[in-house]
Design an enzyme around this catalytic site. Structure first.
Site, PDB file in Angstrom:
ATOM      1  N   SER A 305       0.953  -1.147   0.068  1.00 22.37           N
ATOM      2  CA  SER A 305      -0.043   0.051  -0.015  1.00 22.37           C
ATOM      3  C   SER A 305       0.961   1.169  -0.054  1.00 22.37           C
ATOM      4  O   SER A 305       1.762   1.474  -0.905  1.00 22.37           O
ATOM      5  CB  SER A 305      -1.101   0.014   1.282  1.00 22.37           C
ATOM      6  OG  SER A 305      -1.966   0.934   1.043  1.00 22.37           O
ATOM      7  N   HIS A 439      -6.856  -6.696   1.505  1.00 19.31           N
ATOM      8  CA  HIS A 439      -5.526  -5.507   1.046  1.00 19.31           C
ATOM      9  C   HIS A 439      -4.426  -6.230   1.988  1.00 19.31           C
ATOM     10  O   HIS A 439      -4.424  -6.214   3.039  1.00 19.31           O
ATOM     11  CB  HIS A 439      -6.269  -4.198   1.318  1.00 19.31           C
ATOM     12  CG  HIS A 439      -5.069  -3.392   1.401  1.00 19.31           C
ATOM     13  ND1 HIS A 439      -4.352  -3.349   0.112  1.00 19.31           N
ATOM     14  CD2 HIS A 439      -4.667  -2.135   1.857  1.00 19.31           C
ATOM     15  CE1 HIS A 439      -3.709  -1.893  -0.071  1.00 19.31           C
ATOM     16  NE2 HIS A 439      -3.870  -1.380   1.157  1.00 19.31           N
TER      17      HIS A 439
END
Length: 492
Positions: A305, A439
């Site tokens: 990320s 994620h």
């Protein structure tokens, strides 16, 4: 060209006082296109960090020059190991000092003062050039000359690097005047000094393989690090990048040990500051190879990320990184600004440049001047990969989170792949977009690819598997040649 308003804002951001005869300590005092004060207050001198950024540092130029004669020492694992001071930048390239925007001539080979040959690269352009709505051509210099050889490609990489630093990332400072390192237990402690200031930070080294080594390792960004499984035979280096540059929110600007050393008004965003930290880890590994048993020529870097963006930028700006492994880096990483803007104009909800600069301090404040008209930038993030090429790069993306931009990352890295194609290095490029997981949770469907990249490029196993990867598990209506219409030369 910047408008008068934009130019004024730019000076404010850089901390320049246009009406002042002298710049304050740690402020900018020169560089290409700098129009502010070029002398420093008493007790400081103007030091060239690179062609784009001169900074007021404590002391005098004479003192700093004398300090450069310090002799390096190497002691045991529990004692300091000191890098000889140097004025060379840790940036991947050396910038031209010219601000000329005249058409670039093909590089010629000239003899350096040491007698070795070096390519004479075109001057870095002093203006943005023409606006372009498609992805800019990485094989054409800003002055219009085509790249036709590998030597010219190196010059084009230099140009791209300096453009990224000037308009988006902020300046990567050169290696500090001294760097020292100690290794004890599992902790590698690093100290860097510059201009009378000193900072220290440490990283942890775990899972060091048995045997004499030296062994490869992967630097893992942050407390919010990547989830990639590191196979046996490869150590893990835990890097608390937040310690180097904070990233809580917009109030984090100028906070962290990087800014303690270079000043809170330094142009570098957090991504660049972290890359500087990775460079210092590389310095330390080179110094303590006998103690850590880590091979500094076989180092990977990863993060997920926001830290995936950081890992990508580190691989781009630090040429000693052998394998770059960004995970779900999305916008500001493997996604292209132009594609994200296009997606949002067509009903998607994707992070774009306008949003990202308000969310956090990953980019230089200079970038704020361009986020509302991204087409004016002479680069996009397919060209961030150009700074890695032809070193190995494997990007992992997740289409289940639209915010990351499944089309923008797929298309952007498809354009990036053409750069590896031009260099005859498709077996060193991988892009894999696989859904069905949370994620920053590594999917087993990418294990074979990841192990092939680590096996081939860190463990030196030529038969580790296929590393020519470009795939998605989605059905995407995307025409790469529409967005990347340029001809791919054969530079191999």
């Amino acid at each position: 060209m910047l408008s008068k308003t934009s130019a004024s804002s730019l000076l404010v951001v850089l901390g320049a006082a246009g009406v002042s005869a002298q710049q304050a300590l740690w402020g900018q005092c020169g560089g290409i296109n700098w129009n502010g004060a070029k002398t420093c207050v008493s007790g400081a001198y103007c030091s060239e960090q690179n062609a784009w950024y001169f900074q007021c540092l404590p002391g005098t130029a004479t003192t700093t020059a004398a300090a450069a004669t310090t002799t390096a020492t190497l002691t045991t694992s529990s004692s300091a190991v000191v890098v000889p001071p140097t004025t060379l930048s840790t940036s991947i390239f050396t910038a031209s000092s010219s601000s000329s925007s005249t058409p670039a001539a093909p590089p010629s080979t000239t003899s350096s003062s040491s007698g070795s040959s070096a390519a004479a690269c075109p001057a870095i352009p002093g203006s943005l050039g023409s606006s372009v709505s498609t992805l800019p051509d990485p094989f054409t210099f800003a002055g219009g000359t085509k790249v036709t050889t590998k030597e010219q490609w190196k010059c084009r990489q230099e140009e791209i690097s300096q453009l990224f630093q000037k308009y988006e990332l902020g300046t990567l400072p050169p290696k500090p005047s001294s760097v020292s390192a100690t290794f004890s237990g599992s902790t590698l402690s690093i100290t860097a000094s510059q201009g009378g200031k000193t900072i220290s930070f440490s990283v942890s080294i775990s899972n060091i393989p048995s045997g004499a080594g030296p062994h490869p390792a992967i630097i893992n960004y942050g407390t919010y690090g990547a989830s990639v499984p590191v196979p046996a035979g490869v150590a893990t280096i835990g890097f608390n990048n937040d310690d180097i540059a904070a990233q809580t929110d917009g109030t984090s600007r100028g906070k962290g040990k990087f800014y303690d050393l270079y000043g809170s008004s330094h142009s570098a965003g957090a991504l660049t500051a972290w890359a500087w930290g990775v460079s210092r880890i590389m310095d330390a590994l080179e110094l303590t190879k006998a103690q850590t048993k880590i091979d500094p020529s076989r180092i990977g870097v990863t993060g997920c990320s926001r830290n995936g963006k950081g890992a990508f930028v580190a691989g781009a700006l630090e040429p000693r990184i052998a394998l770059t492994l960004p995970q779900e880096s999305g916008a500001g990483g493997s996604g292209c600004w132009r594609l994200e803007t296009w997606q949002n104009a067509n009903g998607y909800s994707v992070q774009d440049a306008k949003e990202i600069v308000g969310e956090n301090v990953w980019f230089s404040p200079l970038f704020n001047n361009y986020v509302n008209n991204i087409n004016q930038l002479p680069f996009d993030h397919h060209m961030l990969a150009a700074l890695v090429a032809p070193r190995p790069l494997y990007l992992m993306e997740n289409p289940d989170f639209e915010w990351l931009g499944k089309i923008s990352t797929y298309g952007c890295m498809g354009a990036a792949r053409k750069q590896y194609q031009a260099l005859g290095a498709l077996d060193k490029f991988g892009y894999s977009q696989v859904g069905g997981h949370n994620h920053c949770s590594f999917p087993s469907a990418q294990s074979t690819e990841l192990n092939a990249f680590i096996g081939k490029f860190l463990l030196n196993n030529a038969n580790a598997g296929t590393t020519n990867v470009y795939r998605t598990d989605q059905t995407l209506n995307f025409n790469l040649d529409t967005w990347a219409p340029w001809t791919v030369p054969n530079l191999a």
